[in-house]
Each structure stands twice: as structure tokens, then as C-alpha cells.
Write an enzyme that holds these catalytic residues in place. Sequence first.
Site, mmCIF file in Angstrom:
data_model
loop_
_atom_site.group_PDB
_atom_site.id
_atom_site.type_symbol
_atom_site.label_atom_id
_atom_site.label_comp_id
_atom_site.label_asym_id
_atom_site.label_seq_id
_atom_site.Cartn_x
_atom_site.Cartn_y
_atom_site.Cartn_z
ATOM 1 N N ARG A 79 -5.966 0.023 -6.800
ATOM 2 C CA ARG A 79 -4.128 0.564 -5.489
ATOM 3 C C ARG A 79 -4.425 2.223 -7.144
ATOM 4 N NH1 ARG A 79 -2.601 -2.178 -1.894
ATOM 5 N NH2 ARG A 79 -2.417 -4.631 -2.036
ATOM 6 N N ASP A 82 -5.740 -1.043 -1.798
ATOM 7 C CA ASP A 82 -6.784 -1.446 -2.315
ATOM 8 C C ASP A 82 -7.754 -2.087 -1.164
ATOM 9 O OD1 ASP A 82 -5.151 -3.651 -0.098
ATOM 10 O OD2 ASP A 82 -5.553 -4.771 -1.290
ATOM 11 N N VAL A 134 -11.245 3.155 3.057
ATOM 12 C CA VAL A 134 -10.628 3.782 1.501
ATOM 13 C C VAL A 134 -9.854 3.318 0.726
ATOM 14 C CG1 VAL A 134 -10.734 6.328 2.382
ATOM 15 C CG2 VAL A 134 -8.567 5.061 3.109
ATOM 16 N N ASP A 154 -4.629 1.982 11.252
ATOM 17 C CA ASP A 154 -5.958 1.617 11.502
ATOM 18 C C ASP A 154 -6.265 1.923 13.505
ATOM 19 O OD1 ASP A 154 -9.131 1.913 10.825
ATOM 20 O OD2 ASP A 154 -8.482 -0.095 10.167
ATOM 21 N N GLY A 204 0.514 -1.291 0.358
ATOM 22 C CA GLY A 204 -0.264 0.055 0.544
ATOM 23 C C GLY A 204 1.446 1.563 0.247
ATOM 24 N N ASP A 219 1.228 3.992 4.874
ATOM 25 C CA ASP A 219 -0.104 3.904 3.461
ATOM 26 C C ASP A 219 -0.806 4.745 4.486
ATOM 27 O OD1 ASP A 219 -0.984 1.577 4.329
ATOM 28 O OD2 ASP A 219 -1.633 0.521 2.200
HETATM 29 P P1 5GP Z 1 -4.007 -1.814 10.917
HETATM 30 O O1 5GP Z 1 -3.333 -2.523 11.560
HETATM 31 O O2 5GP Z 1 -3.256 -0.200 11.473
HETATM 32 O O3 5GP Z 1 -5.417 -1.963 11.312
HETATM 33 O O4 5GP Z 1 -4.176 -2.166 10.049
HETATM 34 C C1 5GP Z 1 -3.398 -1.215 8.943
HETATM 35 C C2 5GP Z 1 -2.667 -2.489 7.382
HETATM 36 O O5 5GP Z 1 -4.630 -1.763 7.039
HETATM 37 C C3 5GP Z 1 -2.702 -0.905 6.320
HETATM 38 O O6 5GP Z 1 -1.180 -1.232 6.640
HETATM 39 C C4 5GP Z 1 -3.034 -1.172 5.487
HETATM 40 O O7 5GP Z 1 -3.017 -1.951 4.370
HETATM 41 C C5 5GP Z 1 -5.013 -1.271 6.204
HETATM 42 N N1 5GP Z 1 -6.439 -1.196 6.495
HETATM 43 C C6 5GP Z 1 -6.339 -0.581 7.338
HETATM 44 N N2 5GP Z 1 -7.690 0.995 6.886
HETATM 45 C C7 5GP Z 1 -7.656 0.706 5.893
HETATM 46 C C8 5GP Z 1 -8.485 1.294 4.540
HETATM 47 O O8 5GP Z 1 -9.055 2.005 5.025
HETATM 48 N N3 5GP Z 1 -8.561 1.414 3.213
HETATM 49 C C9 5GP Z 1 -7.399 0.094 3.227
HETATM 50 N N4 5GP Z 1 -7.517 -0.470 1.213
HETATM 51 N N5 5GP Z 1 -6.452 -0.578 3.871
HETATM 52 C C10 5GP Z 1 -6.403 0.077 4.992
#
Ligand code: 5GP
Length: 184
Positions: free
Chosen positions: A168, A162, A156, A106, A46, A103
Site C-alpha cells: 500500500r 494492496d 495494480v 472493478d 485502499g 480506490d
Molecule cells: P469491485 O467490487 O468493484 O469488484 O472491487 C472493488 C474493490 O476490489 C476495490 O475497492 C479494491 O479493494 C479491490 N480491487 C479491485 N481491483 C483491484 C486491483 O487491481 N488491485 C487491488 N489491489 N485491489 C483491487
Amino acid sequence: MSFQGLDVKEIVIDHETLSVRIREMAMQIKQDYQGKRLKLICILKGAVFFMVELAKSLSDVSLTMDFMDVTSYGASTTSCGEVRILKDLDEPIENDDVLLIEDIVDSGLTLRFILKQLAGRNPASLKICTLLDKPSRRLVEVPIDYCGFAIPDSFVVGYGLDFDQRYRNLPFIAALDESKLPPE
Ligand code: 5GP
């Protein structure tokens, strides 16, 4: 709106706004890393678009790059909380000033895992740079040093992000119409 057959609720950040903000971030990073051994580490896949733009805006800075791939969501839109390294770095990072390029942050679970892994490899410094942040979704605290945009809680795509490995290559960040998503 529809792009590549995808139901897009709205464009959240257009291409021009992304470009301007990334150039601003690069200026800040350039100031902060003067005289340091800057290494950009891109979290695949990403963050590729973001890192390439950022690196081009740092064209007068001597830096190196490496790439790491970890498990992501696959076809789902929420984190399962399990993180695994699919591709590790090619080079050691000992004594490097590492800037992790993400990217989106979350829940923070992915970054927490990566930080723990990399901190054990004795970099001179380790900081985080993310294009997007969804602070309302955070489950674990992670120290973000550079953030492009804080966005509200919606899924998003575009600019590297993606859905099921697609979209992407959209040149902007768009929110999916979640009523069209398959149930989790
Ligand atoms: P976390 O571990 O912080 O929950 O998630 C991180 C990863 O989840 C990001 O690097 C991304 O790949 C994916 N991710 C989290 N939120 C989104 C979103 O809104 N859209 C997309 N496409 N990927 C997300």
C-alpha cells in the site's frame, strides 16, 4: 522491476501524475460543492492515501470525514462478489452531501452494495469519486461522478492498493507481474 521484493511489471501511474490529477479533481469538487455540507466517506483501507491527498487539496473547503470498512479480496485478486460491513460509519449522514471515496472500481459489486446501504440513510446527495476505474471488468453499472484514471484490466498495487495487505505504501500505481501470482 522489484519493489519490496514484489515483481512489478510496470509503473502504470507515477507519483507526480497522481498528484496533478488529484489536485484537478479537488478543484472540480470544490466548485461543485460550494455552499453544501460536504462529507467525504473513505472506503478502507485502499482509499486512505487518495482521500488524504484529496482532502489536503481541499484545504479551504469546510468538510467532514468518516470511514467505512467492507470485506475485500484478501489474498486473492478477484472479487468473490460478497460484501460485508466490517466497520460502519461513526456518524449519521442524514442531510449531508456525501462523496464516497474509493480506490478502484472493478466489478462494481462493492460500490453497489455501499450505495444501497447509504442511500437508505437519507443523505442530501450521494456521489462517487474513485481514483481508478477498470471499466472493462464491470459486472454491474455504478454511477461514477469523479474518476482519476481509467486503466486497463490488470491487477495494480500501490498508493493504498494492496496485494495480501502489502505494498500500500508504494508512492505510485504499479501492475503486478501476474505470472508470479498464486493460482486463484
Ligand atoms: P469491485 O467490487 O468493484 O469488484 O472491487 C472493488 C474493490 O476490489 C476495490 O475497492 C479494491 O479493494 C479491490 N480491487 C479491485 N481491483 C483491484 C486491483 O487491481 N488491485 C487491488 N489491489 N485491489 C483491487
